[in-house]
Design a protein around this motif. Structure first.
Motif, mmCIF file in Angstrom:
data_model
loop_
_atom_site.group_PDB
_atom_site.id
_atom_site.type_symbol
_atom_site.label_atom_id
_atom_site.label_comp_id
_atom_site.label_asym_id
_atom_site.label_seq_id
_atom_site.Cartn_x
_atom_site.Cartn_y
_atom_site.Cartn_z
ATOM 1 N N LEU A 194 0.821 -1.198 0.000
ATOM 2 C CA LEU A 194 0.000 0.000 0.000
ATOM 3 C C LEU A 194 0.865 1.261 0.000
ATOM 4 O O LEU A 194 0.645 2.194 -0.786
ATOM 5 C CB LEU A 194 -0.924 -0.010 1.221
ATOM 6 N N LEU A 195 1.870 1.291 0.860
ATOM 7 C CA LEU A 195 2.758 2.451 0.921
ATOM 8 C C LEU A 195 3.602 2.577 -0.346
ATOM 9 O O LEU A 195 3.923 3.690 -0.778
ATOM 10 C CB LEU A 195 3.660 2.357 2.153
ATOM 11 N N LEU A 196 3.959 1.455 -0.957
ATOM 12 C CA LEU A 196 4.703 1.498 -2.217
ATOM 13 C C LEU A 196 3.856 2.150 -3.306
ATOM 14 O O LEU A 196 4.364 2.960 -4.109
ATOM 15 C CB LEU A 196 5.122 0.090 -2.628
ATOM 16 N N CYS A 197 2.575 1.814 -3.341
ATOM 17 C CA CYS A 197 1.672 2.443 -4.322
ATOM 18 C C CYS A 197 1.571 3.948 -4.083
ATOM 19 O O CYS A 197 1.566 4.737 -5.041
ATOM 20 C CB CYS A 197 0.283 1.807 -4.234
ATOM 21 N N VAL A 198 1.485 4.353 -2.804
ATOM 22 C CA VAL A 198 1.404 5.781 -2.479
ATOM 23 C C VAL A 198 2.671 6.498 -2.929
ATOM 24 O O VAL A 198 2.619 7.595 -3.487
ATOM 25 C CB VAL A 198 1.162 5.968 -0.968
ATOM 26 N N ILE A 199 3.833 5.887 -2.691
ATOM 27 C CA ILE A 199 5.101 6.494 -3.116
ATOM 28 C C ILE A 199 5.155 6.639 -4.633
ATOM 29 O O ILE A 199 5.566 7.680 -5.169
ATOM 30 C CB ILE A 199 6.289 5.645 -2.607
ATOM 31 N N ILE A 200 4.731 5.599 -5.346
ATOM 32 C CA ILE A 200 4.756 5.652 -6.818
ATOM 33 C C ILE A 200 3.824 6.736 -7.337
ATOM 34 O O ILE A 200 4.182 7.504 -8.251
ATOM 35 C CB ILE A 200 4.379 4.273 -7.391
ATOM 36 N N ILE A 201 2.623 6.842 -6.736
ATOM 37 C CA ILE A 201 1.681 7.890 -7.149
ATOM 38 C C ILE A 201 2.285 9.272 -6.902
ATOM 39 O O ILE A 201 2.192 10.174 -7.741
ATOM 40 C CB ILE A 201 0.346 7.736 -6.399
ATOM 41 N N ASN A 202 2.932 9.440 -5.742
ATOM 42 C CA ASN A 202 3.548 10.716 -5.408
ATOM 43 C C ASN A 202 4.666 11.078 -6.388
ATOM 44 O O ASN A 202 4.784 12.232 -6.831
ATOM 45 C CB ASN A 202 4.101 10.657 -3.988
ATOM 46 N N ILE A 203 5.475 10.080 -6.760
ATOM 47 C CA ILE A 203 6.568 10.326 -7.701
ATOM 48 C C ILE A 203 6.030 10.694 -9.079
ATOM 49 O O ILE A 203 6.518 11.633 -9.730
ATOM 50 C CB ILE A 203 7.489 9.090 -7.776
ATOM 51 N N PHE A 204 4.996 9.972 -9.532
ATOM 52 C CA PHE A 204 4.403 10.290 -10.832
ATOM 53 C C PHE A 204 3.799 11.693 -10.829
ATOM 54 O O PHE A 204 3.868 12.412 -11.830
ATOM 55 C CB PHE A 204 3.346 9.253 -11.210
ATOM 56 N N TRP A 205 3.205 12.081 -9.708
ATOM 57 C CA TRP A 205 2.655 13.428 -9.599
ATOM 58 C C TRP A 205 3.773 14.465 -9.696
ATOM 59 O O TRP A 205 3.629 15.492 -10.369
ATOM 60 C CB TRP A 205 1.911 13.570 -8.272
ATOM 61 N N ASN A 206 4.891 14.216 -9.019
ATOM 62 C CA ASN A 206 6.035 15.131 -9.081
ATOM 63 C C ASN A 206 6.596 15.232 -10.497
ATOM 64 O O ASN A 206 6.984 16.315 -10.954
ATOM 65 C CB ASN A 206 7.132 14.673 -8.119
ATOM 66 N N ILE A 207 6.658 14.090 -11.191
ATOM 67 C CA ILE A 207 7.151 14.090 -12.572
ATOM 68 C C ILE A 207 6.238 14.928 -13.459
ATOM 69 O O ILE A 207 6.698 15.697 -14.306
ATOM 70 C CB ILE A 207 7.262 12.648 -13.098
ATOM 71 N N GLN A 208 4.920 14.779 -13.261
ATOM 72 C CA GLN A 208 3.959 15.551 -14.046
ATOM 73 C C GLN A 208 4.097 17.047 -13.768
ATOM 74 O O GLN A 208 4.057 17.879 -14.692
ATOM 75 C CB GLN A 208 2.529 15.084 -13.727
ATOM 76 N N GLU A 209 4.262 17.404 -12.484
ATOM 77 C CA GLU A 209 4.441 18.819 -12.137
ATOM 78 C C GLU A 209 5.713 19.384 -12.750
ATOM 79 O O GLU A 209 5.734 20.509 -13.251
ATOM 80 C CB GLU A 209 4.483 18.974 -10.613
ATOM 81 N N GLU A 210 6.801 18.598 -12.713
ATOM 82 C CA GLU A 210 8.067 19.036 -13.289
ATOM 83 C C GLU A 210 7.928 19.233 -14.799
ATOM 84 O O GLU A 210 8.455 20.199 -15.365
ATOM 85 C CB GLU A 210 9.150 17.999 -12.983
ATOM 86 N N TYR A 211 7.206 18.321 -15.439
ATOM 87 C CA TYR A 211 6.980 18.437 -16.884
ATOM 88 C C TYR A 211 6.201 19.705 -17.219
ATOM 89 O O TYR A 211 6.545 20.428 -18.163
ATOM 90 C CB TYR A 211 6.237 17.204 -17.391
ATOM 91 N N GLU A 212 5.144 19.981 -16.429
ATOM 92 C CA GLU A 212 4.338 21.178 -16.681
ATOM 93 C C GLU A 212 5.152 22.445 -16.448
ATOM 94 O O GLU A 212 5.024 23.413 -17.213
ATOM 95 C CB GLU A 212 3.098 21.174 -15.771
ATOM 96 N N GLU A 213 5.986 22.458 -15.415
ATOM 97 C CA GLU A 213 6.822 23.624 -15.149
ATOM 98 C C GLU A 213 7.812 23.854 -16.283
ATOM 99 O O GLU A 213 8.018 24.992 -16.731
ATOM 100 C CB GLU A 213 7.567 23.439 -13.818
ATOM 101 N N ASN A 214 8.461 22.774 -16.729
ATOM 102 C CA ASN A 214 9.411 22.900 -17.840
ATOM 103 C C ASN A 214 8.720 23.374 -19.107
ATOM 104 O O ASN A 214 9.274 24.178 -19.872
ATOM 105 C CB ASN A 214 10.104 21.561 -18.092
ATOM 106 N N LYS A 215 7.502 22.880 -19.331
ATOM 107 C CA LYS A 215 6.738 23.286 -20.512
ATOM 108 C C LYS A 215 6.399 24.766 -20.451
ATOM 109 O O LYS A 215 6.524 25.489 -21.458
ATOM 110 C CB LYS A 215 5.459 22.445 -20.604
ATOM 111 N N LYS A 216 5.981 25.247 -19.264
ATOM 112 C CA LYS A 216 5.657 26.665 -19.111
ATOM 113 C C LYS A 216 6.890 27.532 -19.318
ATOM 114 O O LYS A 216 6.824 28.575 -19.977
ATOM 115 C CB LYS A 216 5.059 26.918 -17.726
#
Length: 345
Positions: A121-143
């Motif tokens: 369960l905690l591994l899934c939460v960590i993976i979701i958090n990392i994917f969210w961070n990757i998405q935020e980083e992508y959006e920031e770089n795009k902007k």
């Protein structure tokens, strides 16, 4: 005071408390199933659910901006293992301190299963958090990339326009100098007209798109100056479709085309020359067509660098991302320039 959560904060709270509720319901059901028909207390499921929720918040707070590099999967697994041990330790501590032996005994009976479930369960939460961070980083770089490209595009557009103005200014000043001795009144009028033209140009420096009527009014100022230079030899005709009057165009996009028509239509030509401009709107596309006669021999000797036309093509590409918005054709000693300006709602 109203506290407005960001989208990531909403995800953190919603996911953490959803996990808490589901974890409690599942733990309580399994506890009831193992001890039925005896009554059971909800202490152990509550402690387990709260401990896993605390670990979820620890993940979101400590790994808020974490972006793993390559070959760091072992590190993620180790973090998950430590947090799983923390969740088990919290449960064990509170059960020993405050609650009954039945809950504690059941806790030890299902400890291996609980450890595996918590870990996954905690591994899934960590993976979701990392994917969210990757998405935020992508959006920031795009902007940042879009903003950088916009700044560069605006700077290049400004430079193109600044390069066009001296080209016309020098020609006008030379004409004024030539008229001072023989026609001082016309030289004075031309100076006033040039002043009005340059004043209008400076007012438009901060605007990318302007109403078509403003562009035509500015173009007429330019033509008034050229008519002083060429006198009765130059005449212009405007055919403006009524539906096209509401269109918007890039500022000073038509003047280089008109200057090009005058250059190849009147330079070194003695007779009368008429330049025609047709403007129409068709299917959200504004068509501006300038037609002028020219002499084949003089056209060959006056090709030059083609800066005016190339600058228009470059500006259109920077503004609209298209390379098919300027067409130049030659037919029976007639030079035809067609400018196409998309009209978006």
């Amino acid at each position: 005071m109203i506290f407005k959560l960001t989208s990531k904060n909403r995800l953190v709270h919603a996911s953490s408390w959803t996990i808490c509720v589901l974890y409690f319901l599942l733990s309580y059901f399994l506890l009831w199933w193992d001890h039925r028909p005896k009554p059971v207390t909800p202490y152990e499921p509550i402690i387990g659910a709260l401990s896993i929720t605390i670990c979820c918040y620890l993940i979101y707070s400590t790994l808020q901006y974490y972006l793993p590099r390559k070959n760091q999967y072992l590190k993620i697994t180790l973090i998950c293992f430590i947090l799983t041990a923390v969740s088990i330790g919290l449960c064990l501590f509170f059960l020993k301190q405050f609650f009954d032996d039945i809950s504690l005994n059941h806790f030890f009976e299902v400890l291996p299963y609980r450890f595996i479930i918590n870990f996954l369960l905690l591994l899934c939460v960590i993976i979701i958090n990392i994917f969210w961070n990757i998405q935020e980083e992508y959006e920031e770089n795009k902007k940042r990339k879009e903003e950088s490209e916009r700044i560069l595009r605006d700077a290049e557009l400004y430079n193109l326009r600044q390069q066009l103005q001296p080209h016309f200014l020098f020609n006008s000043l030379n004409s004024i100098i030539a008229l001072i001795g023989i026609k001082p009144d016309e030289a004075r009028n031309m100076t006033f007209q040039l002043s009005d033209f340059l004043r209008g140009t400076m007012r438009k420096d901060d605007k990318q798109l302007i109403p078509l009527n403003d562009e035509i009014s500015h173009l007429r100022l330019y033509l008034d100056i050229e008519k002083v230079r060429f006198g009765h030899r130059l005449s212009t005709t405007f055919n403006l479709q009524e539906e096209a009057q509401s269109a918007r165009v890039p500022s000073m996009i038509v003047q280089p085309l008109m200057e090009n028509a005058i250059k190849f239509g009147l330079y070194n030509v003695i007779g009368h020359v008429e330049i025609t401009m047709d403007i129409r709107l068709d299917n959200h596309m504004l068509y501006i067509t300038i037609t002028n006669p020219f002499d084949n021999d003089q056209f060959e000797t006056k090709k030059g660098t083609g800066f005016g036309l190339s600058s228009i093509q470059r500006r259109l590409f920077l503004l609209y991302g298209r390379t098919d918005l300027l067409d130049v054709t030659i037919k029976n000693n007639i030079f035809i320039s067609t400018l196409k300006i998309p009209q978006y709602d």
